[in-house]
Design a protein around this motif. Structure first.
Motif, mmCIF file in Angstrom:
data_model
loop_
_atom_site.group_PDB
_atom_site.id
_atom_site.type_symbol
_atom_site.label_atom_id
_atom_site.label_comp_id
_atom_site.label_asym_id
_atom_site.label_seq_id
_atom_site.Cartn_x
_atom_site.Cartn_y
_atom_site.Cartn_z
ATOM 1 N N THR A 199 73.025 50.480 50.585
ATOM 2 C CA THR A 199 72.028 51.131 51.440
ATOM 3 C C THR A 199 72.560 51.237 52.861
ATOM 4 O OG1 THR A 199 70.235 50.204 50.095
ATOM 5 C CG2 THR A 199 69.650 51.063 52.271
ATOM 6 N N VAL A 259 70.769 55.659 50.010
ATOM 7 C CA VAL A 259 71.060 54.692 48.949
ATOM 8 C C VAL A 259 72.038 55.334 47.972
ATOM 9 C CG1 VAL A 259 70.110 53.240 47.120
ATOM 10 C CG2 VAL A 259 68.767 53.684 49.196
ATOM 11 N N ARG A 277 74.315 48.829 44.201
ATOM 12 C CA ARG A 277 73.485 49.631 45.099
ATOM 13 C C ARG A 277 73.861 49.351 46.546
ATOM 14 N NH1 ARG A 277 68.897 47.302 44.491
ATOM 15 N NH2 ARG A 277 68.967 46.266 46.526
#
Length: 217
Positions: free
Chosen positions: A177, A168, A175
């Motif tokens: 991932t 992450v 954000r």
């Protein structure tokens, strides 16, 4: 063997307009007129809260995972464009693939209105880019494919299916991932990877890839 180079790596901390696999910038804006009325079949992974996620992951399964990353099925079924998809101009594909020459791609609009780009680059990487869908739904549908594959490999005693711990990162306040799984396929090692974002980054939100691990010189 000096080591291995994987044909798909986690996203770097680059500006928002870049995602794994190349600059996308305005690619989906350019696709808008091409995607009208295009559909794909009902997906097997469409039970996620956001059904667009299931559509996209089923497309990935059918045209990347099940084909070993080769474009033969897409060329046979989608061809130059039909009721299923629109063949993309070379310049749009090149832009999406970071100005790499020799790729091919199609724009697809799914039954649940997912805007998807299916593309193959000249290194043998098959990718599915999703314009927008719920992040958790995409991750869940992708995880379902990984579980099915891991079970099949175990039942066939065909080798080891391994998963790396998700990475992450924060990219310009968003954000990101990255998740990857590797497994044997024939006499080679393959990797499935998924990069998701909590919101659109540039002009796409999520990106799935299938590639083979390449031995470094």
């Amino acid at each position: 063997m000096a080591g291995f180079e994987i044909g798909n790596r986690p996203i770097d901390a680059t500006p928002k307009a870049r995602m794994l696999g190349g600059t996308v910038m305005n690619v989906f804006r350019l696709l808008a007129g091409l995607m009208s009325g295009v559909i794909v079949g009902t997906p097997a992974y469409g039970q996620a809260p956001d059904p667009r996620a299931g559509d996209a992951v089923e497309l990935f399964r059918a045209f990347c995972l099940s084909t070993g990353g080769t474009p033969d099925r897409a060329l046979a079924i989608l061809g130059e464009g039909n009721a299923l998809a629109k063949r993309l101009p070379d310049d749009i594909v090149r832009q999406a693939q970071g100005n790499r020459e020799g790729g091919i791609g199609w724009a697809v609009r799914s039954p649940n209105d997912a805007e998807i780009m299916l593309d193959y680059d000249n290194r043998g990487i098959c990718g599915v880019r999703i314009r927008e869908a719920d992040e958790a739904s995409v991750q869940a549908a992708f995880a379902a494919i990984a579980r099915d594959l891991a079970m099949k490999i175990s039942e066939d005693d065909a080798g080891e299916f391994s998963s790396r711990t998700p990475e992450v990162r924060d990219v310009d306040g968003v954000r990101i991932t990255y998740t990857a799984h590797s497994f044997p396929l024939g006499n080679r090692q393959a990797i499935l990877a998924l990069t998701t974002a909590e919101e659109t980054v540039g002009e796409q939100q999520h990106f799935m890839t299938f590639a083979f691990v390449e031995q470094a010189d």
